[in-house]
Every structure is written in structure tokens, then in C-alpha cells.
Design a protein around this motif. Structure first.
Motif, mmCIF file in Angstrom:
data_model
loop_
_atom_site.group_PDB
_atom_site.id
_atom_site.type_symbol
_atom_site.label_atom_id
_atom_site.label_comp_id
_atom_site.label_asym_id
_atom_site.label_seq_id
_atom_site.Cartn_x
_atom_site.Cartn_y
_atom_site.Cartn_z
ATOM 1 N N GLN A 1 0.869 -1.287 -0.210
ATOM 2 C CA GLN A 1 -0.121 -0.076 -0.105
ATOM 3 C C GLN A 1 0.887 1.318 0.160
ATOM 4 O O GLN A 1 0.585 2.231 -0.853
ATOM 5 C CB GLN A 1 -0.581 0.064 1.124
ATOM 6 C CG GLN A 1 -2.067 -1.116 1.184
ATOM 7 C CD GLN A 1 -3.131 -0.874 2.409
ATOM 8 O OE1 GLN A 1 -2.496 -1.539 3.082
ATOM 9 N NE2 GLN A 1 -3.828 -0.083 2.464
ATOM 10 N N VAL A 2 1.882 1.267 0.846
ATOM 11 C CA VAL A 2 2.808 2.452 0.943
ATOM 12 C C VAL A 2 3.412 2.617 -0.443
ATOM 13 O O VAL A 2 3.576 3.635 -1.040
ATOM 14 C CB VAL A 2 3.881 2.262 2.007
ATOM 15 C CG1 VAL A 2 5.092 3.515 1.812
ATOM 16 C CG2 VAL A 2 3.177 2.309 3.677
ATOM 17 N N GLY A 3 3.833 1.718 -0.994
ATOM 18 C CA GLY A 3 4.668 1.501 -2.246
ATOM 19 C C GLY A 3 3.589 2.266 -3.431
ATOM 20 O O GLY A 3 4.097 2.949 -4.454
ATOM 21 N N VAL A 4 2.501 1.640 -3.390
ATOM 22 C CA VAL A 4 1.720 2.307 -4.315
ATOM 23 C C VAL A 4 1.163 3.746 -4.174
ATOM 24 O O VAL A 4 0.931 4.272 -5.257
ATOM 25 C CB VAL A 4 0.230 1.449 -4.425
ATOM 26 C CG1 VAL A 4 -0.765 1.834 -5.206
ATOM 27 C CG2 VAL A 4 0.830 -0.267 -4.773
ATOM 28 N N ILE A 5 0.916 3.827 -3.004
ATOM 29 C CA ILE A 5 0.654 5.443 -2.795
ATOM 30 C C ILE A 5 1.749 6.496 -3.280
ATOM 31 O O ILE A 5 1.494 7.460 -3.819
ATOM 32 C CB ILE A 5 0.170 5.640 -0.885
ATOM 33 C CG1 ILE A 5 -0.985 4.887 -1.080
ATOM 34 C CG2 ILE A 5 -0.144 7.176 -1.226
ATOM 35 C CD1 ILE A 5 -1.465 4.853 0.447
ATOM 36 N N GLY A 6 3.016 5.798 -3.103
ATOM 37 C CA GLY A 6 4.145 6.622 -3.405
ATOM 38 C C GLY A 6 4.224 6.610 -4.825
ATOM 39 O O GLY A 6 4.616 7.546 -5.379
ATOM 40 N N HIS A 7 3.965 5.640 -5.329
ATOM 41 C CA HIS A 7 3.885 5.324 -7.008
ATOM 42 C C HIS A 7 2.790 6.692 -7.480
ATOM 43 O O HIS A 7 3.281 7.279 -8.537
ATOM 44 C CB HIS A 7 3.284 4.090 -7.414
ATOM 45 C CG HIS A 7 2.508 4.020 -8.832
ATOM 46 N ND1 HIS A 7 3.548 3.860 -10.011
ATOM 47 C CD2 HIS A 7 1.395 3.991 -9.302
ATOM 48 C CE1 HIS A 7 2.683 3.944 -11.004
ATOM 49 N NE2 HIS A 7 1.433 4.010 -10.468
ATOM 50 N N PHE A 8 1.658 6.775 -6.995
ATOM 51 C CA PHE A 8 0.835 7.723 -7.360
ATOM 52 C C PHE A 8 1.342 9.253 -7.203
ATOM 53 O O PHE A 8 1.196 10.013 -8.084
ATOM 54 C CB PHE A 8 -0.498 7.586 -6.453
ATOM 55 C CG PHE A 8 -1.503 6.649 -6.823
ATOM 56 C CD1 PHE A 8 -1.786 6.254 -8.083
ATOM 57 C CD2 PHE A 8 -2.225 5.845 -5.644
ATOM 58 C CE1 PHE A 8 -2.682 5.271 -8.501
ATOM 59 C CE2 PHE A 8 -2.838 5.019 -6.037
ATOM 60 C CZ PHE A 8 -3.208 4.559 -7.351
ATOM 61 N N ALA A 9 2.091 9.357 -6.154
ATOM 62 C CA ALA A 9 2.667 10.646 -5.914
ATOM 63 C C ALA A 9 3.810 11.079 -6.934
ATOM 64 O O ALA A 9 4.005 12.233 -7.117
ATOM 65 C CB ALA A 9 3.285 10.491 -4.440
#
Length: 288
Positions: free
Chosen positions: A175-183
Motif C-alpha cells: 500500500q505504501v509503495g503504491v501510494i508513493g507511485h501515485f505521488a
């Protein structure tokens, strides 16, 4: 409509079990029941919701109206003092002495915070940055739900086999990695990258669900498990409320500060990623 459904459900349960309830609910029970604790906790929860969503109520930005914050803190403080003095409290505060329960409950709150933040931010992002119509946005968002369903069962099986720690760590890290991906996505990024991120976030969130539920209850004495389940759900609900409120506050701050809307969304995504990273730490501290 939700209230109507709830009332109908209550009526159905009452009709099904009315005889059992009439035998169980006696005058002594009603006198001994902690009505004060119920009222204090209900009032505190309502005021927290009002504080987190204050704009339509008082016209002040969310999380900035001290007139709502003050009674929220007073009610929660009063609830704690009241429960400590009760012989038969509505919430036995010693339940928070169970490490796994506390970690899992707050982990579940962060999980809901993450999910509702994504459900709130991504549709706006797709509309503002990619200029998609509402029906297209809704169709894309189903990827998140589908991915969530795909790993919910797997997460439970892994938790039963190896304990809750690793499913929570892996799922939260995803989840953290994916949200960072969005950012990190630029304005010109293909829509497929957003769709892949949505699916990835759903997979991570699904992996942690059963593991957190399992960890929250496995060290609680049987006689307190009903109370623990209720508290767990309430804390999880708190994550839902704060996800929308805080996500909206940070996004609005970014829109007011930056000239480009994409920068505001990046700020909001980084904020959510920072909060969700706490669930990785929680996973490491869980007792399997």
C-alpha cells in the motif's frame, strides 16, 4: 435509506429473538447497565465526526474548529474517568493492555484511512488531471474492489499458516509503495499506470484484512471478545472518518499553495503514504 434499513434490521432481529430478549433483559440488568458510559462515548464519537467534517456544520475548515475540538476532548476524557470508576463498565479499559489488540485496532484504522483516502483522492485525480467523465471514473474504481476481493481469502490463509505479522507487513508495504507511485506519477503518465496502482493498492489492502482481524482477537479472553470486537470496529470507523477529512485538508492546502493541481495531489498522496507507513511498523511489532 441507511437509517431505514437499520430500523428494519432491528425489527427483524427483535421479532426473531424477542422471547429470548424478554427473558434476558431484566430490571436488574437495566439498572446495572452503564448508560452513562454509552452516552459519553456516543457523544465523544459524534463530536469527533463533527470536528473532522466541520465545514458543513460550522463553516470552518475541517480539523480547525476548536469549538468542536474542546467538547470532543472533554467527552473522551470524561468517558475514561467514568469507566475507571464503574464496577461493570461499558468498556473495560484493561482491554487496551493487550498489545496485539491495540496494535491491530490502530492498524485496522490506518488500513481504512488508506482505503478511504484513495477512494476519495483518485476519483478527483482522474477528473482533474486526466479529464475523465464520472462513468469512466466509476468503472476504473471497480479495479480496487476487485483486487481487494482477490487477496482477502489469501490473507486469511497466510495468517492462519504463518501468523498475522507477515501478511500485515507485506500488505501494508504494498500500500505504501503504491501510494508513493501515485505521488510520483507525472501529468502525462498513461492512464494504465493509475489503473495498475489502484489494483496494487487493493491487493495490499486485501492481504491485511483477515490478518489484522485475527491478531486483534487471539489474545483476548473469551468473555471480553464481544467488547473487543465493538471497540475494534469503532477504531476502524475512526480511520474512515479521518481519511476523508485529513485527505481533503491536505489536498485543499496544496491547491491553495501550488499553481499546478498535480502538485497538490502529490502532496496529498505523500501525506497518506506517510500515515500508512505506520502500519508497517505495527506489523513488525505484532505477536504472531
Amino acid at each position: 435509506p441507511v437509517l431505514l434499513v437499520g430500523l428494519l434490521a432491528l425489527l427483524a432481529v427483535w421479532r426473531q429473538h424477542s422471547k429470548e430478549y424478554k427473558r434476558a433483559v431484566q430490571a436488574d440488568f437495566l439498572r446495572a447497565f452503564d448508560w452513562g458510559g454509552v452516552l459519553l462515548l456516543s457523544g465523544a464519537t459524534i463530536m469527533l465526526v463533527f470536528y473532522a467534517s466541520s465545514r458543513p456544520i460550522t463553516g470552518v475548515k475541517a480539523l480547525q474548529d476548536w469549538r468542536l475540538l474542546a467538547p470532543t476532548l472533554l467527552l473522551f476524557g470524561g468517558f475514561i474517568l467514568w469507566e475507571k470508576q464503574r464496577a461493570n463498565p461499558f468498556v473495560a479499559l484493561n482491554i487496551f493492555s493487550y498489545r496485539n489488540f491495540c496494535l491491530s485496532a490502530f492498524g485496522a484504522g490506518i488500513r481504512k484511512f488508506s482505503m478511504i483516502s484513495i477512494a476519495f483522492l483518485i476519483p478527483l485525480y482522474l477528473t482533474d488531471i486526466h479529464a475523465l467523465k464520472a462513468d469512466t471514473v466509476g468503472l476504473i474504481m471497480t479495479l480496487h474492489a476487485a483486487a481487494l476481493l482477490a487477496t482477502m481469502r489469501v490473507g486469511g490463509q497466510l495468517a492462519d499458516r504463518w501468523g498475522s505479522r507477515w501478511p500485515v507487513i507485506v500488505g501494508s508495504s504494498v500500500q505504501v509503495g503504491v501510494i508513493g507511485h501515485f505521488a510520483l506519477l507525472p501529468d502525462t503518465a498513461p492512464l494504465g499506470w493509475v489503473m495498475a496502482g489502484l489494483a496494487g493498492h487493493g491487493l495490499g489492502a486485501g492481504l491485511t484484512l483477515a490478518a489484522l482481524d485475527r491478531a486483534s482477537i487471539n489474545t483476548i479472553p473469551r468473555e471480553q471478545r464481544g467488547m473487543a470486537a465493538g471497540l475494534y470496529s469503532m477504531i476502524r470507523f475512526g480511520g474512515t472518518v479521518l481519511g476523508v477529512a485529513l485527505g481533503g485538508v491536505v489536498l485543499q492546502y496544496g491547491l491553495e499553495r501550488y499553481a499546478e493541481a498535480s502538485q497538490a495531489y502529490q502532496l496529498a498522496f505523500w501525506f497518506v503514504a506517510g500515515v500508512v507507513s505506520l502500519s508497517v511498523i505495527i506489523g513488525w511489532r505484532l505477536e504472531s
